[in-house]
Each structure stands twice: as C-alpha cells, then as structure tokens.
Motif scaffolding. Sequence first.
Motif, PDB file in Angstrom:
ATOM      1  N   ASN A 224       0.817  -1.213   0.000  1.00  0.00           N
ATOM      2  CA  ASN A 224       0.000   0.000   0.000  1.00  0.00           C
ATOM      3  C   ASN A 224       0.852   1.265   0.000  1.00  0.00           C
ATOM      4  OD1 ASN A 224      -2.364   1.385   0.047  1.00  0.00           O
ATOM      5  ND2 ASN A 224      -2.682   1.250   2.252  1.00  0.00           N
ATOM      6  N   GLU A 225       1.981   1.193  -0.656  1.00  0.00           N
ATOM      7  CA  GLU A 225       2.868   2.361  -0.762  1.00  0.00           C
ATOM      8  C   GLU A 225       3.310   2.921   0.599  1.00  0.00           C
ATOM      9  OE1 GLU A 225       1.506   5.217  -3.689  1.00  0.00           O
ATOM     10  OE2 GLU A 225       2.504   3.886  -5.117  1.00  0.00           O
ATOM     11  N   HIS A 226       3.500   2.022   1.574  1.00  0.00           N
ATOM     12  CA  HIS A 226       3.965   2.482   2.875  1.00  0.00           C
ATOM     13  C   HIS A 226       5.403   3.000   2.819  1.00  0.00           C
ATOM     14  CE1 HIS A 226       0.628  -0.172   4.368  1.00  0.00           C
ATOM     15  NE2 HIS A 226       0.394   0.963   4.955  1.00  0.00           N
ATOM     16  N   LEU A 227       6.123   2.643   1.749  1.00  0.00           N
ATOM     17  CA  LEU A 227       7.527   3.076   1.666  1.00  0.00           C
ATOM     18  C   LEU A 227       7.759   4.038   0.500  1.00  0.00           C
ATOM     19  CD1 LEU A 227       9.313  -0.303   2.534  1.00  0.00           C
ATOM     20  CD2 LEU A 227       8.761   1.600   4.055  1.00  0.00           C
ATOM     21  N   LYS A 228       6.687   4.693   0.073  1.00  0.00           N
ATOM     22  CA  LYS A 228       6.823   5.690  -0.999  1.00  0.00           C
ATOM     23  C   LYS A 228       7.830   6.756  -0.528  1.00  0.00           C
ATOM     24  CE  LYS A 228       3.718   8.376  -3.893  1.00  0.00           C
ATOM     25  NZ  LYS A 228       3.969   9.762  -3.488  1.00  0.00           N
ATOM     26  N   ASP A 229       8.687   7.181  -1.421  1.00  0.00           N
ATOM     27  CA  ASP A 229       9.728   8.183  -1.128  1.00  0.00           C
ATOM     28  C   ASP A 229      10.903   7.633  -0.323  1.00  0.00           C
ATOM     29  OD1 ASP A 229       8.208  10.090  -2.448  1.00  0.00           O
ATOM     30  OD2 ASP A 229       7.131  10.627  -0.607  1.00  0.00           O
TER      31      ASP A 229
ATOM     32  N   LYS B  20      12.224  -7.222  -1.943  1.00  0.00           N
ATOM     33  CA  LYS B  20      10.996  -7.469  -2.712  1.00  0.00           C
ATOM     34  C   LYS B  20       9.802  -6.765  -2.050  1.00  0.00           C
ATOM     35  CE  LYS B  20       8.496 -11.367  -4.656  1.00  0.00           C
ATOM     36  NZ  LYS B  20       8.367 -12.810  -4.707  1.00  0.00           N
ATOM     37  N   LYS B  21       9.719  -6.897  -0.745  1.00  0.00           N
ATOM     38  CA  LYS B  21       8.630  -6.250  -0.003  1.00  0.00           C
ATOM     39  C   LYS B  21       8.740  -4.722  -0.110  1.00  0.00           C
ATOM     40  CE  LYS B  21       5.295  -5.611   2.993  1.00  0.00           C
ATOM     41  NZ  LYS B  21       3.896  -5.845   2.636  1.00  0.00           N
ATOM     42  N   PHE B  22       9.965  -4.203   0.026  1.00  0.00           N
ATOM     43  CA  PHE B  22      10.153  -2.750  -0.025  1.00  0.00           C
ATOM     44  C   PHE B  22       9.722  -2.202  -1.404  1.00  0.00           C
ATOM     45  CE2 PHE B  22      14.114  -3.277   2.959  1.00  0.00           C
ATOM     46  CZ  PHE B  22      13.271  -3.610   4.018  1.00  0.00           C
ATOM     47  N   VAL B  23      10.109  -2.922  -2.461  1.00  0.00           N
ATOM     48  CA  VAL B  23       9.715  -2.476  -3.817  1.00  0.00           C
ATOM     49  C   VAL B  23       8.194  -2.472  -3.920  1.00  0.00           C
ATOM     50  CG1 VAL B  23       9.731  -3.105  -6.274  1.00  0.00           C
ATOM     51  CG2 VAL B  23      11.859  -3.220  -4.953  1.00  0.00           C
ATOM     52  N   SER B  24       7.560  -3.526  -3.399  1.00  0.00           N
ATOM     53  CA  SER B  24       6.095  -3.627  -3.500  1.00  0.00           C
ATOM     54  C   SER B  24       5.402  -2.522  -2.708  1.00  0.00           C
ATOM     55  CB  SER B  24       5.607  -5.003  -3.030  1.00  0.00           C
ATOM     56  OG  SER B  24       5.604  -5.059  -1.615  1.00  0.00           O
ATOM     57  N   GLU B  25       6.122  -1.952  -1.750  1.00  0.00           N
ATOM     58  CA  GLU B  25       5.554  -0.862  -0.949  1.00  0.00           C
ATOM     59  C   GLU B  25       5.914   0.516  -1.517  1.00  0.00           C
ATOM     60  OE1 GLU B  25       3.435  -0.890   1.386  1.00  0.00           O
ATOM     61  OE2 GLU B  25       3.424  -2.945   2.128  1.00  0.00           O
ATOM     62  N   GLY B  26       6.438   0.530  -2.737  1.00  0.00           N
ATOM     63  CA  GLY B  26       6.670   1.814  -3.413  1.00  0.00           C
ATOM     64  C   GLY B  26       8.046   2.415  -3.217  1.00  0.00           C
ATOM     65  N   ALA B  27       8.969   1.669  -2.572  1.00  0.00           N
ATOM     66  CA  ALA B  27      10.318   2.213  -2.359  1.00  0.00           C
ATOM     67  C   ALA B  27      11.179   2.058  -3.601  1.00  0.00           C
ATOM     68  CB  ALA B  27      10.983   1.486  -1.191  1.00  0.00           C
ATOM     69  N   LYS B  28      12.174   2.910  -3.707  1.00  0.00           N
ATOM     70  CA  LYS B  28      13.238   2.716  -4.693  1.00  0.00           C
ATOM     71  C   LYS B  28      14.346   1.975  -3.943  1.00  0.00           C
ATOM     72  CE  LYS B  28      15.302   5.246  -8.473  1.00  0.00           C
ATOM     73  NZ  LYS B  28      15.582   6.553  -9.057  1.00  0.00           N
ATOM     74  N   VAL B  29      14.758   0.836  -4.482  1.00  0.00           N
ATOM     75  CA  VAL B  29      15.647  -0.056  -3.714  1.00  0.00           C
ATOM     76  C   VAL B  29      16.913  -0.384  -4.495  1.00  0.00           C
ATOM     77  CG1 VAL B  29      15.801  -2.362  -2.667  1.00  0.00           C
ATOM     78  CG2 VAL B  29      13.664  -1.074  -2.495  1.00  0.00           C
ATOM     79  N   LEU B  30      18.023  -0.434  -3.792  1.00  0.00           N
ATOM     80  CA  LEU B  30      19.287  -0.885  -4.378  1.00  0.00           C
ATOM     81  C   LEU B  30      19.828  -2.028  -3.520  1.00  0.00           C
ATOM     82  CD1 LEU B  30      22.172   1.241  -5.764  1.00  0.00           C
ATOM     83  CD2 LEU B  30      22.678  -0.521  -4.079  1.00  0.00           C
ATOM     84  N   ILE B  31      19.998  -3.184  -4.143  1.00  0.00           N
ATOM     85  CA  ILE B  31      20.533  -4.331  -3.408  1.00  0.00           C
ATOM     86  C   ILE B  31      22.046  -4.425  -3.615  1.00  0.00           C
ATOM     87  CG2 ILE B  31      18.369  -5.657  -3.373  1.00  0.00           C
ATOM     88  CD1 ILE B  31      19.383  -7.298  -5.744  1.00  0.00           C
ATOM     89  N   ALA B  32      22.751  -4.865  -2.571  1.00  0.00           N
ATOM     90  CA  ALA B  32      24.214  -4.954  -2.641  1.00  0.00           C
ATOM     91  C   ALA B  32      24.692  -6.288  -2.086  1.00  0.00           C
ATOM     92  CB  ALA B  32      24.841  -3.812  -1.846  1.00  0.00           C
ATOM     93  N   GLY B  33      25.791  -6.759  -2.622  1.00  0.00           N
ATOM     94  CA  GLY B  33      26.394  -8.017  -2.174  1.00  0.00           C
ATOM     95  C   GLY B  33      27.630  -8.284  -3.007  1.00  0.00           C
ATOM     96  N   ARG B  34      28.283  -9.422  -2.751  1.00  0.00           N
ATOM     97  CA  ARG B  34      29.537  -9.700  -3.464  1.00  0.00           C
ATOM     98  C   ARG B  34      29.310 -10.289  -4.846  1.00  0.00           C
ATOM     99  NH1 ARG B  34      31.603 -13.501   1.128  1.00  0.00           N
ATOM    100  NH2 ARG B  34      29.418 -13.996   0.813  1.00  0.00           N
ATOM    101  N   ASN B  35      28.267 -11.077  -4.988  1.00  0.00           N
ATOM    102  CA  ASN B  35      28.078 -11.836  -6.222  1.00  0.00           C
ATOM    103  C   ASN B  35      27.233 -11.054  -7.237  1.00  0.00           C
ATOM    104  OD1 ASN B  35      27.077 -13.650  -8.203  1.00  0.00           O
ATOM    105  ND2 ASN B  35      27.616 -15.359  -6.850  1.00  0.00           N
ATOM    106  N   GLU B  36      27.927 -10.513  -8.239  1.00  0.00           N
ATOM    107  CA  GLU B  36      27.241  -9.627  -9.184  1.00  0.00           C
ATOM    108  C   GLU B  36      26.164 -10.359  -9.982  1.00  0.00           C
ATOM    109  OE1 GLU B  36      29.800  -7.040 -11.351  1.00  0.00           O
ATOM    110  OE2 GLU B  36      28.093  -5.979 -12.250  1.00  0.00           O
ATOM    111  N   GLN B  37      26.447 -11.618 -10.315  1.00  0.00           N
ATOM    112  CA  GLN B  37      25.480 -12.387 -11.105  1.00  0.00           C
ATOM    113  C   GLN B  37      24.165 -12.557 -10.336  1.00  0.00           C
ATOM    114  OE1 GLN B  37      26.160 -12.738 -14.180  1.00  0.00           O
ATOM    115  NE2 GLN B  37      24.099 -13.597 -14.433  1.00  0.00           N
TER     116      GLN B  37
END
Length: 277
Positions: free
Chosen positions: A32-37, A55-72
């Motif tokens: 329900n766009e709880h994370l808009k902005d 996944k949940k954050f995106v579904s709530e309207g957030a812009k998300v950047l995931i990070a980790g070692r494995n680029e693939q």
Amino acid sequence: MGIKSKIKHSISFLLHGEAKPIYANIHYLAPNEHLKDKKIVITGGGRGLGFAMAKKFVSEGAKVLIAGRNEQTLKQSASEINCLYLPLDVQDTSSFKGFIDKADKMLGGINCLVNNAGISLHEEGFLAVSPKQFDSQIDTNLRGCFFLTQAFIEKCNETHVEGTKKILFTSSETSMTVDERPYGLTKAALNSLVQGLAYRYVNEGYRINAVAPGVTISDMVGGDANGDLRYGNITHRYYLPEEVAEVAAFLLSDASNCLNGQILVCNEGKTINARWK
Ligand SMILES: NC(=O)c1ccc[n+]([C@@H]2O[C@H](COP(=O)([O-])OP(=O)(O)OC[C@H]3O[C@@H](n4cnc5c(N)ncnc54)[C@H](OP(=O)(O)O)[C@@H]3O)[C@@H](O)[C@H]2O)c1
C-alpha cells in the motif's frame, strides 16, 4: 491496510526422531505504498532474508538498491523485482565512501540503509573457533555495519536529507541469549550499536532499529524447510524470509517513527526468559 493472503504453509521436520507436519498461518499485509519516497540500500539483498526484504520494499513503493559480493546473483535478483544493484563486499571498508556516493546518485538521494549482510560459520563450540573464523564474522557482521552506517550518516549530513532517515540492522535471536562463539557476539554487539546510535541520532531525524529473526529458511541454515534440524522453538517451526520482511518494512515506514533503538525479535517469543521454562 488489508490482509493480502492467508497462506497455509506446511513445514515438516524431525522432532524427537519423528517426522511431523507443522502448519502455520502466515499473514502478509497488502502492499500500500507504505515506503513511498524511501530510497533504500540493502546489503545482502541478492538472496535470503535481504532479497525478501527488498521485494517487499519495492512492493511498498520504495526505490531499492541491493548490494552483495556476487554480481550475477544481484543482477538476476534485481531484474526479478525491478530494483537497482551495486556490488559491495562489506569487509572492504575502504570501498564504502565510493559505494555510498554511487548508490546515492543511482537512487536519487539515499535516505534508508539496511545492514543485513551477515555470515554464520556454525562452529562446534568455543575451542573450535579459529582466529580467521573469528575475524571474518566480526568483519562481516559488525565492522562492516559500523563503517557503512558511518558512511551513510556522513552522506545524509552532506546532502541534508529531508524527512526521517531510517537505519535498520538484521540482528538475530542469538543476541537475546548468551553465546561463546563469534556469531552470537557480533549480534549482541550489534544490538548495543543500534541502541547507542538510536539515542545519539534521534534529534537529527534518524530512527534506528533492528529485526532479530529466529531460525529462518535461507542458505545460512541449509535452505530446506523439510530438513531434520531439531529445533526447540516453542511453536515448533521455522520462519520464512517473507515474515521477517513484513516487520522490516514496518520499521522502515513512517508508521513506526515513534520506535527507535528497538530490537524486534521475530521468533514468537522463543527467547523470552520465562521462569517456568
Ligand atoms: N537465516 C536465519 O535463520 C537467520 C536468523 C537470524 C539472523 N539472520 C541474519 O540475517 C541476515 C541475512 O542472512 P540470511 O539468512 O539471508 O543468509 P544468506 O541466505 O546466507 O544470505 C547472506 C547474504 O549476505 C551477503 N553477504 C555475506 N557476506 C557478505 C560480504 N562480505 N559482503 C557483502 N554481502 C555479503 C550475501 O551475498 P553475497 O554472497 O552475494 O555476498 C547474502 O546476500 C544475516 O545478517 C544473518 O545473520 C539469519
């Protein structure tokens, strides 16, 4: 907020040598766009708990950047949920400033950080821990979070972020009990860091909290809900990454702005120190 789905999830595992099916009703809130902005960086976002959170954050309207070692892994996960990705090794503190600068540009102004990346080497006990194992868990689970948070706060100071800034840590139920092994020590120390930072930065517009999951299905614990791990949970079940992600989303949302320095333990009360245990 409505309930999107009521899923009956069947988990069977060996309990006292006998396989028993375990049923749990799992509830998810409708997006329900709880994370808009919200513009969120999440470490360890390519798989496991971090991916479920992303996944949940995106579904709530957030812009998300995931990070980790494995680029693939990052690339594939990012395309699955339509988010951004950037490689990062949280043991490499020298890369943090450059990473946060880049993430800030990609997101158009970072305002949330989720310190989720972590490892557990599951040593047999105190005498089985080598200095190398000790260092790698401290470096990943504690040192990395510490200095990445430092870089994040420096960036927010520089860019004068408006609105509430959120920092979330993934602790563990282990932090609620004693442990003689590095994993538990890192998570206990993390809780102190969460509360110390929360107190220190509340008047600068930060809300800093943690989720502390119980045993949750992921690569870290073997990934198989049907395994024979004997587990003394009071409700006799494992957790799903999606359940922890619901709590994480609440903590990043402005609906939880009165919470600060809280460690929300996601294990149905297993680690409550009850007198009648
Ligand atoms: N599963 C559980 O039962 C449980 C319970 C309590 C707490 N936790 C905590 O939940 C968090 C996530 O664990 P998980 O269960 O999802 O484990 P997982 O499936 O093994 O995922 C670990 C994540 O951390 C990343 N990671 C590990 N070392 C890293 C490094 N040096 N730099 C950057 N990223 C790194 C991994 O990505 P790459 O391999 O691509 O780098 C991966 O995305 C951890 O902090 C863990 O302690 C888990």
